[in-house]
Motif scaffolding. Sequence first.
Motif, PDB file in Angstrom:
ATOM      1  N   MET A  41       0.873  -1.171   0.000  1.00 34.23           N
ATOM      2  CA  MET A  41       0.000   0.000   0.000  1.00 34.23           C
ATOM      3  C   MET A  41       0.910   1.220   0.000  1.00 34.23           C
ATOM      4  SD  MET A  41      -3.062   1.405   2.460  1.00 34.23           S
ATOM      5  CE  MET A  41      -4.353   0.397   1.716  1.00 34.23           C
ATOM      6  N   LEU A  42       0.601   2.156  -0.888  1.00 39.04           N
ATOM      7  CA  LEU A  42       1.360   3.390  -0.989  1.00 39.04           C
ATOM      8  C   LEU A  42       0.443   4.565  -0.687  1.00 39.04           C
ATOM      9  CD1 LEU A  42       2.334   1.447  -3.680  1.00 39.04           C
ATOM     10  CD2 LEU A  42       4.183   3.057  -3.396  1.00 39.04           C
ATOM     11  N   LEU A  43       1.037   5.687  -0.327  1.00 36.56           N
ATOM     12  CA  LEU A  43       0.270   6.905  -0.093  1.00 36.56           C
ATOM     13  C   LEU A  43       1.203   8.091  -0.226  1.00 36.56           C
ATOM     14  CD1 LEU A  43       0.991   8.053   3.051  1.00 36.56           C
ATOM     15  CD2 LEU A  43      -0.169   5.899   3.561  1.00 36.56           C
ATOM     16  N   TRP A  44       0.619   9.244  -0.455  1.00 39.60           N
ATOM     17  CA  TRP A  44       1.364  10.495  -0.539  1.00 39.60           C
ATOM     18  C   TRP A  44       0.927  11.391   0.605  1.00 39.60           C
ATOM     19  CZ3 TRP A  44       5.223  11.517  -3.941  1.00 39.60           C
ATOM     20  CH2 TRP A  44       5.359  10.656  -5.047  1.00 39.60           C
ATOM     21  N   VAL A  45       1.891  12.024   1.267  1.00 38.55           N
ATOM     22  CA  VAL A  45       1.583  12.951   2.353  1.00 38.55           C
ATOM     23  C   VAL A  45       2.380  14.237   2.174  1.00 38.55           C
ATOM     24  CG1 VAL A  45       1.024  11.167   4.036  1.00 38.55           C
ATOM     25  CG2 VAL A  45       3.337  12.024   3.918  1.00 38.55           C
ATOM     26  N   LEU A  46       1.808  15.324   2.663  1.00 39.10           N
ATOM     27  CA  LEU A  46       2.569  16.568   2.717  1.00 39.10           C
ATOM     28  C   LEU A  46       3.634  16.403   3.792  1.00 39.10           C
ATOM     29  CD1 LEU A  46      -0.138  19.356   2.418  1.00 39.10           C
ATOM     30  CD2 LEU A  46       1.243  18.319   0.632  1.00 39.10           C
ATOM     31  N   ARG A  47       4.840  16.702   3.439  1.00 40.96           N
ATOM     32  CA  ARG A  47       5.983  16.452   4.315  1.00 40.96           C
ATOM     33  C   ARG A  47       5.881  17.189   5.652  1.00 40.96           C
ATOM     34  NH1 ARG A  47      11.305  17.300   1.472  1.00 40.96           N
ATOM     35  NH2 ARG A  47      10.446  19.362   1.205  1.00 40.96           N
ATOM     36  N   ASP A  48       5.399  18.404   5.655  1.00 46.48           N
ATOM     37  CA  ASP A  48       5.460  19.234   6.854  1.00 46.48           C
ATOM     38  C   ASP A  48       4.185  19.195   7.692  1.00 46.48           C
ATOM     39  OD1 ASP A  48       8.060  19.969   6.188  1.00 46.48           O
ATOM     40  OD2 ASP A  48       7.365  21.610   4.923  1.00 46.48           O
ATOM     41  N   THR A  49       3.477  18.077   7.670  1.00 48.97           N
ATOM     42  CA  THR A  49       2.293  17.911   8.509  1.00 48.97           C
ATOM     43  C   THR A  49       2.577  16.848   9.566  1.00 48.97           C
ATOM     44  OG1 THR A  49       1.348  16.181   7.114  1.00 48.97           O
ATOM     45  CG2 THR A  49       0.752  18.470   6.566  1.00 48.97           C
ATOM     46  N   ARG A  50       1.574  16.546  10.377  1.00 47.47           N
ATOM     47  CA  ARG A  50       1.699  15.467  11.373  1.00 47.47           C
ATOM     48  C   ARG A  50       1.558  14.089  10.715  1.00 47.47           C
ATOM     49  NH1 ARG A  50      -2.754  17.047  15.685  1.00 47.47           N
ATOM     50  NH2 ARG A  50      -2.742  14.808  15.760  1.00 47.47           N
ATOM     51  N   ALA A  51       1.097  14.038   9.481  1.00 45.88           N
ATOM     52  CA  ALA A  51       0.795  12.771   8.816  1.00 45.88           C
ATOM     53  C   ALA A  51       1.983  11.820   8.719  1.00 45.88           C
ATOM     54  CB  ALA A  51       0.191  13.026   7.440  1.00 45.88           C
ATOM     55  N   PRO A  52       3.189  12.275   8.374  1.00 48.04           N
ATOM     56  CA  PRO A  52       4.287  11.306   8.284  1.00 48.04           C
ATOM     57  C   PRO A  52       4.483  10.496   9.568  1.00 48.04           C
ATOM     58  CG  PRO A  52       4.936  13.328   7.196  1.00 48.04           C
ATOM     59  CD  PRO A  52       3.618  13.601   7.891  1.00 48.04           C
ATOM     60  N   ARG A  53       4.441  11.135  10.720  1.00 49.52           N
ATOM     61  CA  ARG A  53       4.601  10.403  11.984  1.00 49.52           C
ATOM     62  C   ARG A  53       3.466   9.403  12.189  1.00 49.52           C
ATOM     63  NH1 ARG A  53       5.641  15.522  13.054  1.00 49.52           N
ATOM     64  NH2 ARG A  53       3.743  15.923  14.221  1.00 49.52           N
ATOM     65  N   PHE A  54       2.243   9.796  11.847  1.00 50.44           N
ATOM     66  CA  PHE A  54       1.082   8.909  11.978  1.00 50.44           C
ATOM     67  C   PHE A  54       1.299   7.639  11.151  1.00 50.44           C
ATOM     68  CE2 PHE A  54      -2.948   7.551  10.035  1.00 50.44           C
ATOM     69  CZ  PHE A  54      -3.679   7.200  11.163  1.00 50.44           C
ATOM     70  N   TYR A  55       1.700   7.796   9.897  1.00 47.76           N
ATOM     71  CA  TYR A  55       1.879   6.650   9.012  1.00 47.76           C
ATOM     72  C   TYR A  55       3.107   5.821   9.392  1.00 47.76           C
ATOM     73  CZ  TYR A  55      -1.948   8.526   6.349  1.00 47.76           C
ATOM     74  OH  TYR A  55      -3.190   8.982   5.988  1.00 47.76           O
ATOM     75  N   GLU A  56       4.160   6.464   9.861  1.00 42.65           N
ATOM     76  CA  GLU A  56       5.340   5.706  10.296  1.00 42.65           C
ATOM     77  C   GLU A  56       4.997   4.805  11.489  1.00 42.65           C
ATOM     78  OE1 GLU A  56       8.298   8.741  10.872  1.00 42.65           O
ATOM     79  OE2 GLU A  56       8.493   9.055   8.703  1.00 42.65           O
ATOM     80  N   ARG A  57       4.172   5.280  12.404  1.00 44.82           N
ATOM     81  CA  ARG A  57       3.751   4.443  13.539  1.00 44.82           C
ATOM     82  C   ARG A  57       2.940   3.242  13.064  1.00 44.82           C
ATOM     83  NH1 ARG A  57       2.990   9.564  16.074  1.00 44.82           N
ATOM     84  NH2 ARG A  57       0.781   9.462  15.612  1.00 44.82           N
ATOM     85  N   ALA A  58       2.334   3.346  11.889  1.00 46.05           N
ATOM     86  CA  ALA A  58       1.534   2.249  11.339  1.00 46.05           C
ATOM     87  C   ALA A  58       2.349   1.348  10.416  1.00 46.05           C
ATOM     88  CB  ALA A  58       0.330   2.815  10.581  1.00 46.05           C
ATOM     89  N   GLY A  59       3.664   1.550  10.367  1.00 45.35           N
ATOM     90  CA  GLY A  59       4.523   0.663   9.587  1.00 45.35           C
ATOM     91  C   GLY A  59       4.860   1.141   8.189  1.00 45.35           C
ATOM     92  N   PHE A  60       4.463   2.327   7.813  1.00 43.10           N
ATOM     93  CA  PHE A  60       4.811   2.888   6.506  1.00 43.10           C
ATOM     94  C   PHE A  60       6.188   3.522   6.591  1.00 43.10           C
ATOM     95  CE2 PHE A  60       0.270   2.590   6.150  1.00 43.10           C
ATOM     96  CZ  PHE A  60       0.023   2.392   4.799  1.00 43.10           C
ATOM     97  N   ARG A  61       6.907   3.495   5.466  1.00 45.36           N
ATOM     98  CA  ARG A  61       8.226   4.105   5.388  1.00 45.36           C
ATOM     99  C   ARG A  61       8.326   4.913   4.095  1.00 45.36           C
ATOM    100  NH1 ARG A  61       7.975   3.448   9.900  1.00 45.36           N
ATOM    101  NH2 ARG A  61       8.842   1.782  11.139  1.00 45.36           N
ATOM    102  N   PRO A  62       9.038   6.050   4.122  1.00 48.16           N
ATOM    103  CA  PRO A  62       9.247   6.796   2.884  1.00 48.16           C
ATOM    104  C   PRO A  62      10.087   5.953   1.929  1.00 48.16           C
ATOM    105  CG  PRO A  62      10.519   7.766   4.680  1.00 48.16           C
ATOM    106  CD  PRO A  62       9.691   6.662   5.271  1.00 48.16           C
ATOM    107  N   ASP A  63       9.738   6.012   0.645  1.00 47.65           N
ATOM    108  CA  ASP A  63      10.502   5.209  -0.317  1.00 47.65           C
ATOM    109  C   ASP A  63      11.405   6.061  -1.204  1.00 47.65           C
ATOM    110  OD1 ASP A  63       8.759   6.381  -2.140  1.00 47.65           O
ATOM    111  OD2 ASP A  63       7.986   4.487  -2.929  1.00 47.65           O
ATOM    112  N   GLY A  64      11.531   7.343  -0.877  1.00 50.17           N
ATOM    113  CA  GLY A  64      12.424   8.219  -1.628  1.00 50.17           C
ATOM    114  C   GLY A  64      11.752   9.047  -2.697  1.00 50.17           C
ATOM    115  N   ALA A  65      10.532   8.712  -3.081  1.00 52.39           N
ATOM    116  CA  ALA A  65       9.833   9.482  -4.104  1.00 52.39           C
ATOM    117  C   ALA A  65       9.254  10.751  -3.483  1.00 52.39           C
ATOM    118  CB  ALA A  65       8.719   8.647  -4.734  1.00 52.39           C
TER     119      ALA A  65
END
Length: 168
Positions: free
Chosen positions: A125-149
């Motif tokens: 599962m992939l998703l796009w998030v705005l970098r400067d929001t709280r969303a990256p931390r939320f998704y990282e806690r759920a097992g998502f990782r940035p893939d460089g894109a």
Amino acid sequence: MDTLTIRPMALADCERVAEIRVTGRRHAYRGLMPQADLDGLSVEADAESRRAHFTRPDDPTTHLVAERAGQVVGWASTGPYRDGRTLTRDAELYALYADPAHLGTGVGRALLAEALARSTAHPRMLLWVLRDTRAPRFYERAGFRPDGAEDGMSVPEVRYVRCQLRCC
């Protein structure tokens, strides 16, 4: 706190989902996007777009809502990952919004868990998030990782991925 229920979205939910999307964007993107753009968001236009999108017979999108005490308090949308105009074998979380009044109450976690559960046939599962929001931390806690894109110039977006299968 009342029980939270995750269920498929119904056509009758479009107005409330539009309210959540508009208030969610205004809350999450304040200071990151031009205020005029946020002020220009319209619940009515968004609801009409939701209704048109929701009623397309060929739409592969899954829409889920979170409901508490009979009120819709969150919405998520998933479907095949879009690589340009091509749909891939991977899943994509197109959007996930919780009513700002319900942030931190488990709405987002419950919607994400159900979206992931309904997408287990997809390798990732992939998703796009705005970098400067709280969303990256939320998704990282759920097992998502940035893939460089990354995408976006004035408002940078980062792509995150989570493997669904053991072979990833």
